[in-house]
Design an enzyme around this catalytic site. Structure first.
Site, short mmCIF file in Angstrom:
data_model
loop_
_atom_site.label_atom_id
_atom_site.label_comp_id
_atom_site.label_asym_id
_atom_site.label_seq_id
_atom_site.Cartn_x
_atom_site.Cartn_y
_atom_site.Cartn_z
N GLU A 1 54.29 57.78 26.91
CA GLU A 1 55.34 57.09 26.15
C GLU A 1 55.95 57.97 25.06
OE1 GLU A 1 53.76 52.50 26.69
OE2 GLU A 1 53.10 53.65 24.96
N ASP B 1 56.53 45.96 34.81
CA ASP B 1 55.96 45.05 35.81
C ASP B 1 56.34 43.63 35.43
OD1 ASP B 1 53.49 43.70 34.31
OD2 ASP B 1 53.51 45.81 33.76
#
Length: 231
Positions: free
Chosen positions: A11, A198
């Site tokens: 990230e 997701d």
């Protein structure tokens, strides 16, 4: 100076790559990369996964660097059908969904002896983030809403339904509200930026590895553009 926190190497790695004039400070087993990001003075750090790591990181960041705001970037599971994989959620506020003192009469997520029900993100930062995302990620949608945080990877329809019904959350993840909590206590403006990896349901374990990289790409582009606007 911008304080930018991500939970995982994936990230923050690309943000570190494009930073200039970098100086690294080590504290609390974390490495704080201080330098220039698209013209803005910034500190980028990997906190580690979960609420404790996130809160500790935020406090060390605020104590060691003159940050004017804290931006938490990363990925999350969508809690709403219209928020698709790859889209971005900008927090209006954040709640710790695994805070449960119901036995003493508190509502789910309510932290005893605190004067707020949730931690409100900075409106100015959110506006800049939205404009930045629309410019650099024109192929996706940007949503604004509540981020719910807990030390759990959400991967069941039942849990997802409970989070939506109880908190009205837009996405679920594992660090945002802890960073918001620490920023609130220190009176430092914050924003949580989440790219969806997701659907936070029975397909989550399959979707996450497939779409993680693309989701992170969206959030990185947003953060770099946002830094330039805040420079």
């Amino acid at each position: 100076m911008l304080g930018i926190i991500g939970a995982m190497d994936t990230e923050v790695a690309k943000l570190k790559e494009v930073m200039e004039d970098v100086n690294i400070t080590k504290a609390a087993s974390m490495e704080f990369y201080e330098g220039k990001l698209n013209g803005a003075r910034a500190v980028v750090v990997k906190a580690g996964v979960g609420k404790v790591n996130a809160a500790c990181c935020t406090q060390v960041l605020i104590d060691h660097f003159p940050v004017s705001c804290v931006i938490n970037t990363g990925i999350a599971g969508s809690l709403k059908s219209e928020i698709d994989i790859g889209d971005v959620v900008l927090a209006t506020d954040a709640v710790e969904h695994d805070m449960d003192v119901a036995a003493l009469g508190y509502a789910p997520g309510k932290i005893p002896d605190m004067d707020v029900e949730s931690f409100e993100a900075d409106e100015k930062l959110r506006k800049i983030a939205k404009e930045s995302c629309e410019k650099v990620n024109p192929d996706i949608s940007v949503y604004e809403g509540r981020v719910v945080t807990g030390d759990q990877f959400i991967s069941s329809k039942e849990k997802k339904a409970w989070l939506t019904e109880t908190f009205g959350g837009c996405c679920a993840e594992m660090e945002g509200a802890a960073i918001a909590h620490a920023a609130y206590l220190n009176q430092v403006p914050f924003l949580i930026v989440r790219a969806i990896s997701d659907k936070a349901d029975d397909s989550a374990q399959m979707d996450y590895p497939t779409f993680e990289a693309k989701a992170i790409e969206h959030s990185v582009r947003l953060i770099v553009e946002m830094a330039g606007r805040l420079a």
